[in-house]
Write an enzyme that holds these catalytic residues in place. Structure first.
Site, short mmCIF file in Angstrom:
data_model
loop_
_atom_site.label_atom_id
_atom_site.label_comp_id
_atom_site.label_asym_id
_atom_site.label_seq_id
_atom_site.Cartn_x
_atom_site.Cartn_y
_atom_site.Cartn_z
N LYS A 40 0.84 -1.21 0.00
CA LYS A 40 0.00 0.00 0.00
C LYS A 40 0.88 1.26 0.00
O LYS A 40 2.08 1.19 0.28
CB LYS A 40 -0.91 -0.02 1.23
CG LYS A 40 -0.18 -0.03 2.58
CD LYS A 40 -1.11 -0.39 3.72
CE LYS A 40 -0.37 -0.42 5.04
NZ LYS A 40 -1.21 -0.93 6.14
N ARG A 137 -10.67 -0.14 14.72
CA ARG A 137 -10.64 0.58 13.45
C ARG A 137 -11.78 0.11 12.54
O ARG A 137 -12.73 0.83 12.31
CB ARG A 137 -9.28 0.37 12.78
CG ARG A 137 -9.01 1.25 11.60
CD ARG A 137 -7.53 1.26 11.20
NE ARG A 137 -7.03 -0.03 10.75
CZ ARG A 137 -5.75 -0.21 10.34
NH1 ARG A 137 -4.91 0.80 10.35
NH2 ARG A 137 -5.35 -1.39 9.93
N HIS A 168 -6.26 -7.61 13.35
CA HIS A 168 -5.05 -6.77 13.31
C HIS A 168 -4.71 -6.37 14.75
O HIS A 168 -5.58 -5.91 15.48
CB HIS A 168 -5.34 -5.54 12.44
CG HIS A 168 -4.13 -4.74 12.07
ND1 HIS A 168 -2.98 -5.31 11.56
CD2 HIS A 168 -3.88 -3.40 12.13
CE1 HIS A 168 -2.08 -4.35 11.32
NE2 HIS A 168 -2.61 -3.19 11.67
N ARG A 221 0.59 -10.85 6.59
CA ARG A 221 0.56 -9.58 5.85
C ARG A 221 1.85 -8.84 6.20
O ARG A 221 1.96 -8.18 7.22
CB ARG A 221 -0.67 -8.75 6.28
CG ARG A 221 -1.99 -9.51 6.20
CD ARG A 221 -3.18 -8.64 6.60
NE ARG A 221 -3.07 -8.08 7.94
CZ ARG A 221 -3.59 -8.61 9.04
NH1 ARG A 221 -4.28 -9.74 9.00
NH2 ARG A 221 -3.46 -8.02 10.21
N TYR A 266 14.97 30.88 7.41
CA TYR A 266 13.80 31.64 7.88
C TYR A 266 13.86 31.79 9.41
O TYR A 266 14.18 30.84 10.12
CB TYR A 266 12.51 30.91 7.51
CG TYR A 266 12.21 30.96 6.03
CD1 TYR A 266 11.91 32.16 5.40
CD2 TYR A 266 12.22 29.79 5.27
CE1 TYR A 266 11.62 32.20 4.03
CE2 TYR A 266 11.93 29.82 3.92
CZ TYR A 266 11.63 31.03 3.31
OH TYR A 266 11.35 31.06 1.97
N CYS A 312 13.71 24.58 4.63
CA CYS A 312 12.80 25.29 3.73
C CYS A 312 11.95 24.29 2.94
O CYS A 312 12.11 23.09 3.08
CB CYS A 312 13.58 26.15 2.75
SG CYS A 312 14.83 27.20 3.49
N ASP A 314 12.06 23.65 -0.26
CA ASP A 314 12.80 22.95 -1.32
C ASP A 314 14.30 22.85 -1.07
O ASP A 314 15.01 22.27 -1.89
CB ASP A 314 12.61 23.70 -2.65
CG ASP A 314 11.19 24.16 -2.83
OD1 ASP A 314 10.31 23.30 -2.96
OD2 ASP A 314 10.95 25.39 -2.79
#
Ligand code: PLP
Length: 375
Positions: A40, A137, A168, A221, A266, A312, A314
């Site tokens: 997944k 869940r 699970h 799994r 920053y 930052c 990027d």
């Protein structure tokens, strides 16, 4: 979203590491059991279709995914093995599930009733009943609910094939196994009301398989461990050595001597206490490298270099021991010389789990596959 193929920030995925992790697990497993690889979230960030290929070569007999689209992508890529969707799929897609022979987790009789009118072909929907033994869940809460669903399945065998049953565990990766035992006892109580076992009975994720081998079932799994990460982070040691499959590397794209008293980033949160060499890397939080990792480190030439100033979107800046030329390789996850930064280290520094770091790397970072051809 375009991958940054003209930028030196890359993710290397070692196919051989994935194959070896699968081999090691298969060697420990009961021979009658199947290993379904959990792929997944784009194979935990490693690439869905590529990982599916590597694990198949290594002996995985099926796949688990989270959403229908992931299952369809596997089918489109030509994988014919069993695929189980672990999450809830909207009942209106039942016919698509049936046609594509994609199995689905079902947590209520209500879902079956809503899905039934959509199923009109020759193929039934393959159903894995989810038992909520304490994860809270999805899944059946008690034996009566389960019995109702079993009855419904029996009377609607044209629409549904009862293929599996599972639960699970919420704490299989912890040293304290009390809650685990409670869940296991609830699972066994569910099994007591089951007149006949379906093809697949499964309770184990990676952690359960690694540390609770006593467990029930004939399929596992297997997720995080196949990618070479320890499900417990650093809490428990694994019965065999896992090989990390993912490395994240970049290059210095800019360096400078920063004068004492000058600041970086920053908020100007970092100020040089003396003249020092600062390098800039083309990776930031938009790439999935968490902003909270200011103060953590990367590896240059086998040496640890602190990330200075705020990360930052990027780019990020690091303090270098001396001037390095632009183009020098930098390791954010992986090995450099004698040093290694594991995904678990990054996760710990970011106060999260390795899963979140690995699957959080953005599509902007190209994935490059090593040892793709089976040796
Ligand atoms: C994601 C998931 C797994 C895989 O867990 P790992 O810890 O990665 O092995 C197994 N079962 C279910 C139900 C899951 O949602």
């Amino acid at each position: 979203m375009n991958a940054g193929t003209h930028r030196p920030t890359i993710i290397e995925v070692d196919a051989q590491a994935i194959r070896e992790n699968i081999h090691q697990e298969l060697a420990r497993m009961d021979r009658k059991s199947d290993l379904f690889a959990v792929v997944k979230a784009d194979g935990y960030g490693h690439g869905l279709v590529q990982v599916a290929k590597f694990v198949s070569e290594a002996g995985a007999t099926g796949f688990c995914v989270a959403i229908l689209d992931e299952a369809l992508e596997l089918r489109t890529a030509g994988f014919t093995q069993p695929i189980l969707i672990l999450g809830i799929v909207e009942p209106k897609y039942a016919q698509l599930l049936a046609e594509q022979k994609i199995s689905v987790a079902v947590g209520s009789c209500d879902w079956l009733k809503k899905a039934a009118p959509f199923v009109h072909g020759d193929e039934p929907v393959r159903v894995h009943l989810a038992l909520d033994t304490g994860m809270g869940r999805i899944g059946f809460q008690d034996q009566d609910e389960l019995k109702t669903a079993l009855d419904y399945l029996q009377t609607h065998s044209d629409q549904f094939l009862f293929e599996g049953i599972f639960t699970h565990f919420a704490t299989a990766d912890e040293t304290d196994d009390q809650y685990f035992k409670l869940q296991l006892s609830r699972f066994n109580a569910f099994m007591d009301v089951l007149p006949q076992r379906p093809r697949y009975v499964h309770v184990a994720n990676s952690a359960t398989s690694l540390w609770h081998k006593v467990c029930e079932g004939n399929m596992i799994r297997f997720g995080i461990a196949l990618y070479g990460m320890n499900p417990s982070g650093k809490a428990l040691s694994t019965p065999y050595k896992l090989k990390p499959a993912m490395a994240v590397t970049s290059e210095l794209v800019f360096t400078k001597l920063l004068k004492k008293g000058r600041s970086v980033g920053y908020g100007a949160t970092y100020t040089a206490q003396q003249d020092e060499w600062i390098g800039t890397l083309p990776i930031g939080y938009a790439d999935g490298y968490p902003r909270c990792l200011q103060g953590f480190h990367v590896l240059v030439d086998g040496q640890s270099c602190e990330i200075v100033g705020r990360i930052c979107m990027d780019q990020l800046m690091i303090r270098l021991p001396h001037d390095y030329t632009v183009g020098t390789k930098v390791v954010l996850v992986g090995k450099s010389g004698e040093q290694e930064i594991k995904m678990e280290d990054v996760a710990e520094a970011a106060h999260t789990i390795s899963y979140e770091i690995a699957c959080g790397f953005a599509p902007r970072i190209p994935r490059i596959y090593l040892h793709e051809e089976k040796s």
